[in-house]
Enzyme design. Structure first.
Site, short mmCIF file in Angstrom:
data_model
loop_
_atom_site.label_atom_id
_atom_site.label_comp_id
_atom_site.label_asym_id
_atom_site.label_seq_id
_atom_site.Cartn_x
_atom_site.Cartn_y
_atom_site.Cartn_z
N SER A 1 1.62 -7.72 -0.67
CA SER A 1 2.37 -8.70 0.12
C SER A 1 1.57 -9.97 0.40
CB SER A 1 2.91 -8.08 1.41
OG SER A 1 1.88 -7.90 2.34
N THR B 1 0.81 -1.21 0.00
CA THR B 1 0.00 0.00 0.00
C THR B 1 0.85 1.26 0.00
OG1 THR B 1 -1.78 -1.11 1.14
CG2 THR B 1 -1.74 1.25 1.36
N THR C 1 1.64 -4.44 4.24
CA THR C 1 1.52 -4.73 5.68
C THR C 1 0.99 -6.14 5.95
OG1 THR C 1 -0.67 -3.74 5.74
CG2 THR C 1 1.18 -2.31 6.30
N ASP C 2 0.33 -6.74 4.96
CA ASP C 2 -0.36 -8.02 5.22
C ASP C 2 0.58 -9.11 5.73
OD1 ASP C 2 -2.59 -6.72 4.34
OD2 ASP C 2 -2.90 -7.94 2.56
N TYR D 1 -7.94 0.74 -4.19
CA TYR D 1 -6.65 1.10 -4.78
C TYR D 1 -5.93 -0.17 -5.18
CZ TYR D 1 -4.55 -0.65 -0.56
OH TYR D 1 -4.17 -1.48 0.45
N1 GLU Z 1 -2.59 -6.27 0.67
C1 GLU Z 1 -1.58 -5.34 0.32
C2 GLU Z 1 -0.22 -5.74 0.84
O1 GLU Z 1 -0.07 -6.29 1.89
C3 GLU Z 1 -1.88 -4.00 0.77
C4 GLU Z 1 -2.00 -3.90 2.27
C5 GLU Z 1 -0.98 -2.99 2.86
O2 GLU Z 1 0.12 -2.82 2.34
O3 GLU Z 1 -1.34 -2.40 3.87
O4 GLU Z 1 0.73 -5.47 0.14
#
Ligand code: GLU
Length: 353
Positions: free
Chosen positions: A83, A37, A116-117, A50
């Site tokens: 991620s 993100t 973050t995932d 997004y």
């Molecule tokens: N699902 C995506 C990831 O983990 C976006 C979530 C995020 O980065 O907060 O890359």
């Protein structure tokens, strides 16, 4: 007049020399971008829709010119993914690369931008496989770069502050999100949408960043980086380890599928203190007798899964995950299996890492 001119010239040369030496004293921080993100872009500033990983690392760096006041910044794109698609392949690529990069005299620390995932998993994998005392900091964002009040720019700034600080040396791989500095062993994503999502529910944050300075309150006793026995230098694939989840009325189909597919290790995300439904227990005990390594972890986010509580682990050759959640237990079990199949030795890894 001539003396005055000479004096001005001398002052100018001194100032240039001084600012050049100041610039040289700034640490060299290399940013590795993987997507997420923090590099996400959407069409609305207020909506949540997004696509992650759209913005190139050069644009992310250019968006925070303040970074250049604290460090000499260079950047490089490793992959550009959400991620949720993280893989052993990317982890090994990162670990191999970091082990070379951090040996260089002209690299003082590394920041990794990441979704973050699965950030806590990548942080833990690198914590066990990168051999360096230099700061390694993972950072991401909960709001896309195009959204109102995007959290990425300040998070990136705080990550570079943390990677530049001598106080961050030898602390293992760190996660910096929303002002907190967390250790790879204990950091967990705790909220699906909140910017204050990363916490360390069992042991607390290591510290925080405020006004461009790090403040540490504690160190971890868990082994990492330089003390880690795991070495992936010559490893191109990791042993297969899967996770099975317990719930009321669970049937054994998923577990049997992993056993039949030849998984070398299984982590059981148990109920309570790692307890196992009777529909799975016998099959897990049989699998253990056949040489598949079984780790008991828990679907409960806080507290350890302790050895020999309601289950006599020594009777079945089971391993208790201690404070590691199922997804981090999977990582430690994969790495453990690169060294041994002895469950007692693997238990010591779970006690110490
Ligand atoms: N699902 C995506 C990831 O983990 C976006 C979530 C995020 O980065 O907060 O890359």
């Amino acid at each position: 007049m001539k003396t005055l001119r000479l004096f001005f010239l001398f002052t100018l040369v001194s100032l240039i020399a001084l600012s050049a030496s100041y610039a040289q004293k700034r640490p060299n921080i290399h940013i590795l971008a993987t997507g997420g993100t923090i590099a996400g872009a959407g069409t609305s500033t207020t909506g949540t829709a997004y696509t992650p990983g759209q913005v190139a690392i050069s644009e992310l760096i250019a968006a925070v010119p303040e970074l250049n006041e604290i460090a000499n910044i260079t950047g490089e794109q490793i992959v550009r993914i959400g991620s949720q698609d993280m893989s052993d392949e990317v982890w090994l690529k990162l670990a191999h690369y970091l082990n070379t990069l951090l040996k260089r005299q002209d690299v003082d620390g590394v920041v990794i931008t990441h979704g973050t995932d699965t950030m806590e998993e990548t942080a833990f994998f690198l914590n066990l496989t990168v051999k360096s005392n230099k700061p390694i900091v993972l950072v991401g964002a909960m709001r896309a770069s195009t959204s109102l009040s995007a959290d990425g720019p300040l998070n990136l700034y705080n990550a570079v502050v943390t990677a530049s600080a001598t106080e961050s040396t030898g602390r293992g791989v760190l996660i910096v999100m929303n002002g907190l500095i967390l250790g790879a062993h204990s950091a967990m994503k705790m909220n699906t949408i909140d910017v204050q999502t990363f916490q360390a529910p069992n042991s607390g944050a290591l510290g925080y960043v405020f006004n461009g300075k790090v403040h540490y309150n504690q160190t971890t006793d868990k082994l990492h980086t330089m003390q880690s026995v795991f070495d992936v230098t010559n490893i191109e694939t990791l042993p297969k380890v899967g996770i099975i989840y317990s719930y009321s009325n669970v049937e054994s189909d998923a577990l049997e599928a992993l056993i039949n597919k030849g998984y070398e290790g299984i982590v059981h995300a148990g109920v309570g203190n790692g307890n196992i439904h009777k529909n799975l227990f016998g099959k897990l005990a049989d699998a253990s007798r056949q040489g598949i390594l079984i780790v008991r972890s828990s679907r409960v986010p806080t507290g350890p899964t302790t050895l020999g509580a309601e289950i006599d682990d020594s009777e079945y050759g089971f391993i208790a995950s201690q404070e590691l959640n199922p997804q981090k237990s999977r990582i430690l079990l994969m790495l453990a299996l690169t060294k041994t199949k002895n469950y007692k030795t693997i238990q010591t890894y779970f006690n110490n890492y």
